[in-house]
Design an enzyme around this catalytic site. Structure first.
Site, mmCIF file in Angstrom:
data_model
loop_
_atom_site.group_PDB
_atom_site.id
_atom_site.type_symbol
_atom_site.label_atom_id
_atom_site.label_comp_id
_atom_site.label_asym_id
_atom_site.label_seq_id
_atom_site.Cartn_x
_atom_site.Cartn_y
_atom_site.Cartn_z
ATOM 1 N N HIS A 76 0.794 -1.233 0.000
ATOM 2 C CA HIS A 76 0.000 0.000 0.000
ATOM 3 C C HIS A 76 0.824 1.280 0.000
ATOM 4 C CE1 HIS A 76 -3.991 -1.849 0.880
ATOM 5 N NE2 HIS A 76 -3.245 -2.776 1.446
ATOM 6 N N LYS A 92 -14.704 8.319 -3.630
ATOM 7 C CA LYS A 92 -15.918 8.654 -2.872
ATOM 8 C C LYS A 92 -16.455 10.018 -3.301
ATOM 9 C CE LYS A 92 -13.854 5.945 0.760
ATOM 10 N NZ LYS A 92 -12.937 5.996 1.925
ATOM 11 N N THR A 98 -8.544 6.622 -2.034
ATOM 12 C CA THR A 98 -9.895 6.086 -2.177
ATOM 13 C C THR A 98 -10.915 7.188 -1.931
ATOM 14 O OG1 THR A 98 -9.614 5.291 0.093
ATOM 15 C CG2 THR A 98 -9.479 3.653 -1.658
ATOM 16 N N LYS A 131 -8.421 13.924 4.333
ATOM 17 C CA LYS A 131 -7.550 12.744 4.339
ATOM 18 C C LYS A 131 -6.523 12.978 5.430
ATOM 19 C CE LYS A 131 -6.463 13.717 -0.064
ATOM 20 N NZ LYS A 131 -6.372 12.623 -0.991
ATOM 21 N N ARG A 132 -5.699 11.973 5.752
ATOM 22 C CA ARG A 132 -4.645 12.199 6.725
ATOM 23 C C ARG A 132 -3.774 13.384 6.284
ATOM 24 N NH1 ARG A 132 -4.171 8.400 11.067
ATOM 25 N NH2 ARG A 132 -2.204 9.457 11.481
ATOM 26 N N LYS A 163 0.790 14.632 0.629
ATOM 27 C CA LYS A 163 -0.573 14.876 0.162
ATOM 28 C C LYS A 163 -0.808 16.368 -0.129
ATOM 29 C CE LYS A 163 -2.388 10.947 2.874
ATOM 30 N NZ LYS A 163 -3.073 10.019 1.951
#
Ligand code: NBG
Length: 833
Positions: A373, A676, A672, A564-565, A570
């Protein structure tokens, strides 16, 4: 058989209080459970009492399916999938079971008749936060799809007493508080104290010859911990299948407490009890460099050993021999967290079942499969050798043996290539010694997969390259997916109803059927309804924002969201640079034409991740100034939604106009959240990273706002020498944004607060924010303009939803079934035949 069918007849034919589904029966059952389970009557019952009574009422209605599913999978000779994951983030269960049983309307009415509000009771449930983020949520989506696709399967994990911490924001800073998800009771789990397994830890091994002259190994542990399972039902959507999520709790086993006992040391024995129970006390955060914590290794081994002992026990009960073990069980390793399953299964087969090494190894490899992952080198698990050997003295011997045999093969295949030998070794001996869990997982599995096409390609070219070259046939891609039941039907009933009105409800189990709404993309009436649904969802989100932060937002502004985290790769701070740039424009020219936007952030930072926490402070600092500034005139609002969770996600995704998926290309394995958002009609602004690439492919490049360097360009730029300072100096907008932050403008004149973040960007910028900044700004300007044309925007939004079929976790799971596990669906027959 006979006994079975007579029992089932009574439950099927008679509408009793435990199985009936009429409004009257449900009504009676809820009050009955309130009385007999909660021992409360309506006048004194709390909302939680009502929630628990309703949960028990719903659970009663799945028990029959659950028992039949378990009976079927252990008695029929079909292959069973065992998903091993240290994390699960299932979200609240109640509403999910209600829609799976197709009972929403009668339950709603029954609750109404009692004078309660179903939505409030659903809201009452505290979710199991047994995971950090995407990886744990993926495991939960896969459990949902396995049940819905009627695949015989078991999920194994850890029953953490304290799940992921709760995030509070005090003075713009993240403060962690303890999660206590079990404190009001958990109506879904069933403790099974009669099923228990003992797990050895520490100590040493002894080699000896048994009476047949066979060399054997005895593991004399330092201590032994007992594992007790707690089972949670995982129902499928409108099918009889109900699978089991089995989570292990560690307990002391008095029977083995001989040292303290012998000394008559009562308090010592109690200490031992506390130490044992510590094993499953708390979830470890990820997104922190692997710390090499003993307790974490013990946790991993504990749940893996319980699960495999459980599987081996079931096998011995229902199969004549172990030779066909891999034909009966497929074990999927969710990342390397459960990779110790490889030496553990070897131990169980060789030491306990007395199987020959070669034969056992063949079975282990055929049983195990590994999903990777992450490509981030700092996130690849490796255990200090000494620590590993201290905790698992037998496993380190087994790993040495596996390694020796494996390296012999490598040596034969690549004679003289010492570099390769050292890279592929299960033991890192380049400096301090470590056990490399990813290498172990690759060697011990028959299949290795990444979670999006790009990610799998990069795995093959970079971190797992040597393994790919040696055994290319093991490598395959399984692009992630998410469950449309939770992330559309449950969280966005408005949109789901609108879609179903037009094309029927087949899409819920076959997401590719959403293509049917493409035909209405330009239909004015449909577009209008689409906007109405979106506006209602935005209003619901705005209400949540007001409740959680006290900030009032404009529902007609563009809701621009990143949840998100929090992580540097990111790039939440790239979004901040955009906000500051827009703010600067308004400060220069308060009349400047800009599309009103509400920027919404949500996500937790790992408690020890300094930079991520500083990003949270920055978001709050910018929000405080921008939200108050009269020049802005409410055209920009910045919001940080605290304590992001599955539950909050369900309110956020439906209300989004724009989904920010802006990681540095090559860093996000899949993502992911991106799926969504898109499923709920948000458009994506994203880099060509992870599953974004495939989303763009599906929805069409013209319906996706893409910007930034590709993964290849990122590598080239880094190789050719990237100079962030140069970018900063040559781009005035960028310079002004960075300077505004550095000057202390957002921190009451404090120009040291954000210095570490600013310096990191100016002097390193590992994640290339400055390189992507111009392209991101240009893209955002186009987005603002597009939003002004609601017809065009709505069409894009409809097409996004219509083309999301690929990203159902049902599709992912079917690929795992057909290409890795070789398992088939078995419909569950409720009459016991
Ligand atoms: C995460 C990745 C995401 C991915 C999820 C699920 C870990 C180690 N990895 O990109 O960062 O979507 O896994 O596959 O949590």
């Amino acid at each position: 058989m006979k006994k079975d069918s007579s029992r089932c007849e009574s439950t099927v034919l008679v509408e009793d209080d435990r199985t009936g589904t009429s409004i009257e029966t449900l009504h009676r059952a809820i009050l009955d459970n309130l009385f007999y389970i909660q021992a409360k009557f309506p006048e004194v019952a709390t909302q939680n009492d009502y929630y628990l009574a309703l949960a028990r009422t719903i659970r009663d209605r799945i028990v029959h399916r659950w028992i039949r599913s378990l009976e079927t999978i252990i008695s029929s000779k079909v292959k069973i999938v065992c998903y091993l994951s240290a994390e699960y983030l299932p979200g609240p269960h109640l509403a999910n079971h209600i829609i799976n049983l197709d009972l929403y309307t009668p339950v709603h009415r029954a609750i109404e008749a009692i004078g309660q509000d179903l939505e409030a009771l659903i809201e009452q449930e505290e979710e199991p936060g047994l995971g950090n983020g995407g990886l744990g949520r993926l495991a939960a989506c896969y459990m949902d799809s396995l049940a819905t696709m009627e695949i015989p399967s078991l999920g194994f994990g850890i029953r953490y007493e304290h799940g992921i911490f709760h995030q509070e924001i005090r003075n713009g800073e993240q403060v962690e508080t303890t999660d206590n998800w079990l404190h009001l009771g958990n109506p879904w789990e069933i403790r099974r104290p009669e099923v228990q397994f003992y797990v050895k830890l520490g100590g040493h091994t002894e080699h000896y010859h048994d009476s047949d002259g066979r060399l054997r190994v005895r593991w004399i542990p330092h201590r032994i911990v007992k594992g007790v399972p707690y089972d949670t039902p995982i129902s499928g959507y409108k099918v009889n299948t109900c699978n089991t999520l089995r989570l292990w709790k560690a307990e002391a086993c008095e029977g083995f407490d001989f040292t303290a006992f012998n000394k008559g040391d009562y308090y010592g024995a109690v200490d031992e009890k506390v130490a044992s129970e510590n094993l499953t006390k708390v979830l470890y955060p990820n997104d922190e460099p692997v710390a090499g914590k003993r307790l974490r290794l013990e946790q991993q081994y504990f749940f893996v050993s319980c699960s495999l002992q459980n599987i081996v026990y079931l096998h011995s009960r229902f199969s004549a021999s172990f030779d066909n073990f891999h034909d009966v069980w497929a074990v999927q390793l969710n990342d390397t967290h459960p990779a110790v399953a490889i030496p553990e299964l070897m131990r169980l087969l060789v030491d306990e079942q007395l199987m020959e090494w070669e034969k056992a190894w063949n079975i282990v490899q055929k049983t195990m499969a590994y999903t990777n992952h992450t490509l981030l080198p700092e996130a690849l698990e490796k255990w200090p050798l000494q620590l590993f050997a201290d905790v698992l003295p037998r496993h380190i011997e087994i790993i040495y043996e596996i390694n020796q045999r494996f390296l012999d093969q490598v040596g034969l295949r690549y004679p003289g290539d010492d570099g390769r030998l050292s890279r592929m070794s299960l033991i890192d001996e380049t400096g301090d010694k470590y056990v490399r869990m990813a290498n172990l997982a690759c060697v011990g599995s028959h299949a290795v997969n990444g979670v999006a096409e790009l990610h799998t390609e990069l795995l093959k070219q970079t971190v797992l390259r040597d393994f790919y070259e040696m055994t290319p046939e093991k490598f395959n891609n399984k692009t992630n997916g998410v469950t449309p039941r939770r992330f559309m039907v449950l969280s966005n009933p408005g949109l789901s109803d609108l879609i179903t009105e037009r094309i029927g409800d087949a899409w819920i189990k076959d997401l590719s059927a959403l293509r049917g709404i493409e035909a209405f993309a330009d239909d004015a009436k449909f577009q209008e309804e689409w906007r109405r649904v979106k506006r209602l969802a935005k209003q619901r989100l705005a209400d949540l924002i007001l409740e959680k932060t006290g900030i009032r937002v404009n529902v007609d502004s563009l809701f621009d969201i990143q949840v998100k985290r929090i992580h540097e790769y990111k790039r939440q701070h790239l979004m901040v640079l955009h906000i500051v740039t827009l703010y600067n424009r308004l400060k220069k020219n308060p009349e400047a034409e800009i599309t009103p936007r509400t920027f919404i952030f949500g996500g937790k930072a790992a408690p020890g991740y300094f930079m991520a926490k500083l990003i949270i402070r920055l978001i709050h600092a910018v929000a405080d100034v921008v939200n108050q500034d009269p020049d802005v005139r409410d055209r920009l609002k910045v919001v940080f939604l605290p304590d992001f969770s599955v539950k909050i996600g369900q309110r956020v995704y439906p209300g989004a106009d724009l989904s920010e998926q802006i990681s540095t290309a090559g860093k996000e394995a899949s993502g992911t959240g991106n799926m969504k958002f898109s499923m709920n009609g948000a458009l994506t602004v994203g880099t060509l990273d992870g599953a974004n690439i495939e989303i763009r492919e599906e929805v069409g490049a013209e319906n996706f706002f893409h910007f930034g360097l590709t993964a290849e360009q990122v590598t080239e730029l880094k190789a050719s020498g990237y100079n962030p300072m140069e970018r900063y100096q040559s781009n005035l907008q960028l310079k002004e944004a960075v300077d505004r932050i550095a000057s202390g403008f957002f921190s009451q004149g404090n120009n040291t607060l954000f210095k570490p973040l600013v310096d990191r960007l100016l002097y390193h910028d590992e994640y290339l924010l400055f390189a992507d900044y111009p392209s991101y700004m240009g893209c955002q300007d186009r987005i603002g303009q597009t939003y002004e044309n609601q017809k065009v925007w709505t069409r894009m939004s409809i097409l996004n939803v219509a083309r999301m079929g690929k990203f159902s976790s049902d599709r992912s799971i079917m690929e795992y079934c057909n290409e890795i596990w070789n398992v088939k669906a078995i419909p569950i027959n409720l009459d016991g035949s």
